[in-house]
Design a protein around this motif. Structure first.
Motif, short mmCIF file in Angstrom:
data_model
loop_
_atom_site.label_atom_id
_atom_site.label_comp_id
_atom_site.label_asym_id
_atom_site.label_seq_id
_atom_site.Cartn_x
_atom_site.Cartn_y
_atom_site.Cartn_z
N ASN A 446 -41.80 80.64 -77.76
CA ASN A 446 -40.37 80.35 -77.87
C ASN A 446 -40.13 79.09 -78.69
O ASN A 446 -39.18 79.01 -79.47
N ALA A 447 -40.98 78.07 -78.46
CA ALA A 447 -40.84 76.82 -79.23
C ALA A 447 -41.10 77.07 -80.72
O ALA A 447 -40.39 76.53 -81.58
N ASP A 449 -40.56 79.87 -82.34
CA ASP A 449 -39.41 80.58 -82.89
C ASP A 449 -38.22 79.66 -83.09
O ASP A 449 -37.33 79.96 -83.90
N ALA A 450 -38.15 78.55 -82.31
CA ALA A 450 -37.06 77.58 -82.47
C ALA A 450 -37.33 76.61 -83.62
O ALA A 450 -36.47 75.77 -83.93
N ASP A 484 -40.46 70.66 -78.01
CA ASP A 484 -40.48 71.02 -79.44
C ASP A 484 -39.43 70.21 -80.18
O ASP A 484 -38.58 69.56 -79.57
N GLY A 486 -37.32 71.65 -82.34
CA GLY A 486 -36.59 72.75 -82.96
C GLY A 486 -35.09 72.57 -82.96
O GLY A 486 -34.57 71.46 -82.80
N ILE A 487 -34.39 73.70 -83.06
CA ILE A 487 -32.94 73.69 -83.27
C ILE A 487 -32.18 73.39 -81.98
O ILE A 487 -30.99 73.09 -82.01
N MET A 489 -30.49 73.96 -78.06
CA MET A 489 -29.55 74.95 -77.52
C MET A 489 -28.25 74.27 -77.13
O MET A 489 -28.27 73.19 -76.53
N THR A 504 -31.17 84.99 -77.93
CA THR A 504 -30.39 84.64 -79.11
C THR A 504 -31.08 85.12 -80.38
O THR A 504 -30.59 84.86 -81.48
N LYS A 505 -32.22 85.80 -80.22
CA LYS A 505 -32.96 86.28 -81.39
C LYS A 505 -32.35 87.57 -81.92
O LYS A 505 -31.57 88.24 -81.23
N SER A 533 -32.04 70.20 -73.43
CA SER A 533 -31.91 70.64 -74.82
C SER A 533 -30.55 70.24 -75.36
O SER A 533 -29.55 70.24 -74.64
N THR A 539 -36.00 70.85 -77.65
CA THR A 539 -35.93 71.33 -76.27
C THR A 539 -37.17 70.89 -75.52
O THR A 539 -38.28 70.87 -76.07
#
Length: 702
Positions: A446-447, A449-450, A484, A486-487, A489, A504-505, A533, A539
């Motif tokens: 998941n991390a 993918d973010a 991570d 990442g982007i 949430m 959300t994918k 997050s 996150t």
């Protein structure tokens, strides 16, 4: 002069005495006079002299009789003859004086002799207060006795007044005490109500009906504790209260307020931004108060902070969704795993018969892998819904994480920089090792993918003492954090992050079960999960797993394949209600060298066990029709035939089933899994010992 002459003189003076004696006042305090004389004539004469209203003359003709009267009654004065048989007056007086209750009663000695100083002194020493010499002058006797009777009555009156005053004082004290208790109880109740009101998330206010805005006058200081604003802040600006309502709630709330004068009361529920810029949920109950003429006077209201109850509602809703998915999954898992058992079992058997045919072997291998993926998906769904028993062991996280990090690096690719930070002295934990690895891999994927353009993945492991809270239990935990860059949430996504099937994918790139399975696994381990997050700020997901005080187990490499049959003709009873699953089990056991018997229900299996000898192992499904389930059958065998080994199989575990010390194999299973499990049962010390004992017994009978 003789006594008879003196008594005659006493009698002659009675008439004269009655003429001059004064009458006492009406309703005097009753008084008793004791007259003691061994001559009845004297008793009659004295009684006649002393008789008057309110006076009772009690007579006694001996010292013993006098003492009996003294024990029973109280007397104003005692007239005592000195010379009496047995007990004389001196002895009786001494006994009366020695008794505390009668020690202060006046005693008058009556005597015709013993007028000399020595006898008078003896009388006073015995307790007399005066002498009356015979022949007695009635007026003198009456006068002396009246003095003591009057003294007795005054004393008694004072005593009664004192008693009455004491009672009045006690009554007054009792009333004062009751009043004091009532005041203290009222004060305690007010203090208690004040403390309760201060401790509750409640604020009271009033508002004018003449203002077209809502300027709130708070009547207690709770509003500052709830919102961070002083009561004066609500009076500085007309729109202060309305300006801090969540925009999504504002129009609805204001529309409800406009109907307040018509409806008389209104319940408002809205989100309001507090002094720390955090929105909290409030229940605002407002009532219109009217004067004696029925005209609107003012508004009275209460603010309730219901933020925590709202959070509990959301948690309950989330739990309800998990429960719904769990029931759905559990409902289909048993039949689905039975079908997979048939597929996987037949593919295993087919694989043996096509050895040497590379093309066919490849196809069978691909089919087995796909079937096994289906089985893994069902297993994860059951674990996520907490309807699958975990294979728990005590593990050392420190030894697990380095190898898992290498696996993550190979899975995540070169764009993700994965690092591990381990504190010293990490506590052991009791978890399902495979499920923990799967959960951490899920979080890592998941991390990744973010972070579509790459980034940093950091795993931190530390010990932490958690205090008891409203949403999680306290204690000692090992905390595994996965962070991570990442982007991140937004809040609306963060609220739903653990909901099943929420993703959300893009379509086809996620099932929405990854974090749900992590959540279910951690909950089943008696732990909890925290998520932090923010959009474009990364996150962090923290898994809290309870500390174990057992020693960590060493992982053993137990993957040696069983290449050859080992059954040696031993008898196995297969109990399975599904014919296809039962047939696969029979064929697999035949291929392993066992003799096999079959039964469709637990009841049929129990009858076979009683009638057939030589059964070494019972392979039974957990869920079956009939009176006996697989667990009931296993308990019966343990009780009546402990030499027979029992292996239960199941495609679905219900938390109500108490498996405890029973051996369990989950469906769908490979032929190698079944062989390995049976071999481990047959090779246990208990299994070998019981089998040898049974063989020896059979040989002895032969």
């Amino acid at each position: 002069m003789t006594d008879d002459v003196r008594r005659g003189e006493l009698s002659q003076g009675l008439d004269e005495f009655h003429l001059v004696s004064a009458r006492p006042p009406s309703d005097p305090i009753p008084a008793k006079i004791l007259v003691v004389d061994d001559d009845p004539r004297n008793l009659i004469a004295v009684e006649e002299v002393l008789r008057s209203p309110g006076v009772e003359v009690v007579t006694a003709d001996s010292g013993e009789g006098a003492l009996r009267h003294v024990l029973k009654d109280d007397f104003a004065v005692i007239l005592l003859d000195v010379q009496m048989p047995r007990l004389d007056g001196y002895e009786v007086a001494s006994l009366i004086r020695n008794r505390p209750r009668s020690s202060r009663v006046p005693i008058l000695f009556l005597t015709a002799f013993n007028k000399d100083d020595m006898h008078v002194f003896k009388g006073y020493s015995a307790g007399a207060v005066d002498y009356v010499f015979k022949p007695i002058e009635p007026l003198i006797l009456k006068s002396k006795v009246d003095i003591f009777v009057d003294l007795y009555r005054k004393t008694e009156e004072i005593r009664r007044q004192a008693e009455q005053e004491r009672r009045l004082l006690m009554d007054n004290l009792h009333v004062r005490s009751e009043k004091l208790k009532a005041e203290q109880a009222l004060r305690r109740r007010e203090e208690h109500q004040s403390i309760v009101l201060k401790s509750l998330p409640i604020a009271l206010y009033t508002a004018s009906v003449e203002e077209d805005h809502r300027r709130l006058h708070f009547t207690n200081e709770s509003i500052e504790r709830i919102t961070g604003f002083r009561p004066e802040a609500f009076l500085e600006r007309p729109d202060f209260w309305a300006s801090r309502i969540n925009p999504e709630d504002r129009e609805r709330v204001l529309a409800q307020l406009r109907r307040l004068e018509e409806e008389g009361s209104v319940n408002l529920e809205y989100r309001w931004r507090c002094a720390d810029d955090v929105e909290r949920h409030f229940l605002d109950q407002t009532v219109l108060m009217r004067d004696e003429n029925g005209h609107p006077r003012e508004f009275f209201g209460m603010w309730f902070d219901i933020t925590e109850s709202k959070q509990m509602e959301q948690n309950l809703l989330h739990a309800s969704k998990l429960e719904a998915v769990g029931r759905l999954t559990g409902g289909i898992a048993h039949d689905f795993n039975n079908m997979l058992s048939v597929v996987i079992g037949n593919l295993d058997l087919l694989k043996k018969s096509i050895q040497g045919n590379e093309k066919a072997e490849r196809r069978v291998r691909m089919a087995l892998e796909s079937a096994q993926h289906c089985a893994d998906l069902t297993y994860r769904l059951l674990t996520f819904s907490r309807r699958q028993a975990l294979q728990v062991s005590t593990i050392d996280v420190t030894s697990l994480m380095p190898s898992l990090l290498e696996l993550m690096r190979r899975t995540l690719g070169e764009q993700v920089n994965a690092s591990l930070h381990l504190e010293d002295g990490i506590w052991p934990i009791q978890v399902d090792r495979a499920q923990l690895e799967a959960a951490l891999l899920n979080l890592a994927v998941n991390a990744r993918d973010a972070m579509p353009n790459g980034g940093d993945l950091t795993i931190c492991v530390k010990n932490q003492l958690v205090e008891e809270g409203k949403s999680a239990r306290g204690g000692e935990f090992v905390v595994i954090s996965v962070s991570d860059t990442g982007i991140g949430m937004p809040p609306e996504v963060l609220e739903k992050v653990f909901e099943p099937f929420f993703t959300t994918k893009e379509s086809g790139k996620g099932t929405g079960l990854g974090l749900s399975m992590v959540y279910g696994f951690v909950q089943q381990c008696q732990g909890h999960v925290e998520v932090e997050s923010e959009p474009n700020a990364g996150t962090t997901i923290r898994i809290f797993l309870p500390r174990s005080h057992d020693a960590a187990e060493r992982p053993e490499d137990n993957q040696s394949a069983i290449a050859h049959p080992f059954g040696n003709g031993r008898m196995v009873l297969v109990v399975e209600d599904n014919p296809a699953v039962r047939q696969v089990a029979l064929s697999t056991l035949h291929s392993l060298g066992f003799k096999v018997m079959e039964a469709e229900t637990g009841d049929e299996a129990a009858r076979l066990l009683k009638s057939k000898k030589g059964i070494k192992l019972v392979l039974s499904d957990v869920r079956m029709p009939g009176a006996l389930s697989g667990i009931d059958l296993a308990r019966l065998i343990q009780k009546e035939q402990p030499e027979v080994q029992v292996l239960l199989t199941t495609g679905y575990f219900d938390g109500e089933d108490k498996l405890e010390d029973l051996n369990l194999l989950y469906k769908p299973y490979r032929a190698s899994d079944l062989a390995e499990k049976i071999q481990s049962l047959m090779s246990t010390p208990q299994g070998v010992e019981l089998e040898n004992a049974a063989m020896s017994q059979a040989a002895a009978v032969a």
